[in-house]
Scaffold this motif. Structure first.
Motif, mmCIF file in Angstrom:
data_model
loop_
_atom_site.group_PDB
_atom_site.id
_atom_site.type_symbol
_atom_site.label_atom_id
_atom_site.label_comp_id
_atom_site.label_asym_id
_atom_site.label_seq_id
_atom_site.Cartn_x
_atom_site.Cartn_y
_atom_site.Cartn_z
ATOM 1 N N GLY A 153 3.532 43.719 29.357
ATOM 2 C CA GLY A 153 3.085 44.855 28.969
ATOM 3 C C GLY A 153 3.587 44.188 27.072
ATOM 4 N N GLN B 55 3.907 44.942 22.388
ATOM 5 C CA GLN B 55 3.830 46.053 21.859
ATOM 6 C C GLN B 55 2.956 45.995 20.390
ATOM 7 O OE1 GLN B 55 4.300 48.845 20.002
ATOM 8 N NE2 GLN B 55 6.468 48.715 20.689
ATOM 9 N N LEU C 8 -3.581 48.221 24.228
ATOM 10 C CA LEU C 8 -2.163 47.862 24.646
ATOM 11 C C LEU C 8 -2.069 48.886 26.070
ATOM 12 C CD1 LEU C 8 0.863 48.655 22.782
ATOM 13 C CD2 LEU C 8 0.616 50.545 24.167
ATOM 14 N N HIS D 17 -0.520 48.400 30.071
ATOM 15 C CA HIS D 17 0.782 49.440 30.291
ATOM 16 C C HIS D 17 -0.273 49.885 31.719
ATOM 17 C CE1 HIS D 17 3.821 48.245 27.762
ATOM 18 N NE2 HIS D 17 2.758 47.463 27.015
ATOM 19 N N LYS E 131 4.803 53.836 17.056
ATOM 20 C CA LYS E 131 4.285 53.528 18.009
ATOM 21 C C LYS E 131 3.937 54.131 18.779
ATOM 22 C CE LYS E 131 8.476 50.828 18.471
ATOM 23 N NZ LYS E 131 10.126 50.483 19.020
ATOM 24 N N TYR F 56 2.026 52.884 22.611
ATOM 25 C CA TYR F 56 3.405 52.451 23.706
ATOM 26 C C TYR F 56 3.650 53.980 23.878
ATOM 27 C CZ TYR F 56 6.904 50.278 25.036
ATOM 28 O OH TYR F 56 8.148 49.746 25.642
ATOM 29 N N LYS G 6 4.256 54.703 27.947
ATOM 30 C CA LYS G 6 5.252 54.647 28.856
ATOM 31 C C LYS G 6 5.874 56.051 29.183
ATOM 32 C CE LYS G 6 6.480 50.951 28.073
ATOM 33 N NZ LYS G 6 6.677 49.446 28.877
#
Length: 260
Positions: free
Chosen positions: A91, A93, A109, A113, A152, A155, A159
């Motif tokens: 991963g 960021q 990103l 991920h 974020k 991200y 997630k």
């Protein structure tokens, strides 16, 4: 040893959380595959494991490259006879307000991920089903699999997405004794997090110490960072769990940040 002779592919495991899991898995008897973008870095970690008496092999793997993922998993099956555990850990960021976020950064990103999780899952599930001995898929989520933070957006979205993917894998994999769970750490002092501290200090107009105390650790019960060892021990527990009683779940490891 809880993972004796289990074959474990760990992506992004040349450094950080992935590396700690690889070292602990090797101590628990697993045959560890260090899958990383950098073959040189993967080889260094694999060498450390073998010199300590463990079993490990390095594999170059860009998790967003379908052909490279499939070839890497095939090489593992050829070397060790199958795959028992996948830890989708790779991963990155990227910090930015939504209004300034570049589409290319968003796509990059999400690709690492989510596309990476899908491609490695698909390849490993195929190997697990063919091997007929079941398996475990673990995704490296985050407290941000449940919570949101400013700056974020991709991200947090990624997630959250891993939890959905794990639930589908748990349902589809059950008949072949394949379990799937998500580990959701709090902030861990890895290079990924260390890079964020000055970035967030600049974005919020506060000091780096304030970022640590009032942003990263403010909702923990003790003001402590989660450690790589905390995450590694959770990964051992989940991989060694003996039945489908624990599948499709997210396990938060965060010093009390986000209590479920």
């Amino acid at each position: 040893m809880q993972l004796k002779d289990k074959v474990a592919i760990i992506t992004g495991s040349a450094s950080g959380i992935g590396r700690e899991i690889a070292l602990e898995y090797a101590r628990e008897g697993a045959k560890v595959v260090i899958a990383d973008l950098s073959l040189e870095a993967a080889a260094a970690t694999a060498k450390e494991i073998t010199e300590a008496g463990g079993t490990a092999m390095p594999v170059a793997m860009n998790v967003t490259d379908e052909a490279q993922v499939d070839a890497g998993v095939a090489a593992v099956v050829a070397a060790y006879g199958g795959v028992d555990i996948l830890i989708s850990n790779a991963g990155i960021q990227i910090i930015s307000p939504i209004v300034d976020f570049k589409l290319d950064d968003w796509k990059k990103l999400l690709a690492i991920h989510l596309d990476g999780a899908f491609l490695t899952t698909r390849a490993c599930m195929r190997a697990m089903i063919q091997g007929g001995r079941g398996g475990t898929v673990l995704y490296m989520g985050s407290v941000h699999s449940h919570e949101a933070s400013p700056l974020k957006a991709p991200y947090v979205a990624a997630k959250h997405g891993l939890i959905g993917l794990a639930k589908v894998v748990a349902k589809e994999g059950a008949k072949d004794k394949i379990r799937a769970n998500v580990i959701c750490p709090g902030f861990v002092r890895t290079p990924l997090v260390d890079k964020q501290i000055p970035e967030q200090a600049k974005a919020f107009g506060i000091s780096e110490a304030e970022v640590i105390k009032n942003v990263m650790l403010k909702d923990t019960v003790d003001g402590e960072f989660t450690t790589t060892q905390d995450v590694a021990q959770t990964a051992i527990f989940l991989a060694a769990f003996p039945s489908n009683a624990l599948t499709g779940q997210s396990i938060t490891v965060s010093h009390g940040w986000h209590m479920q």
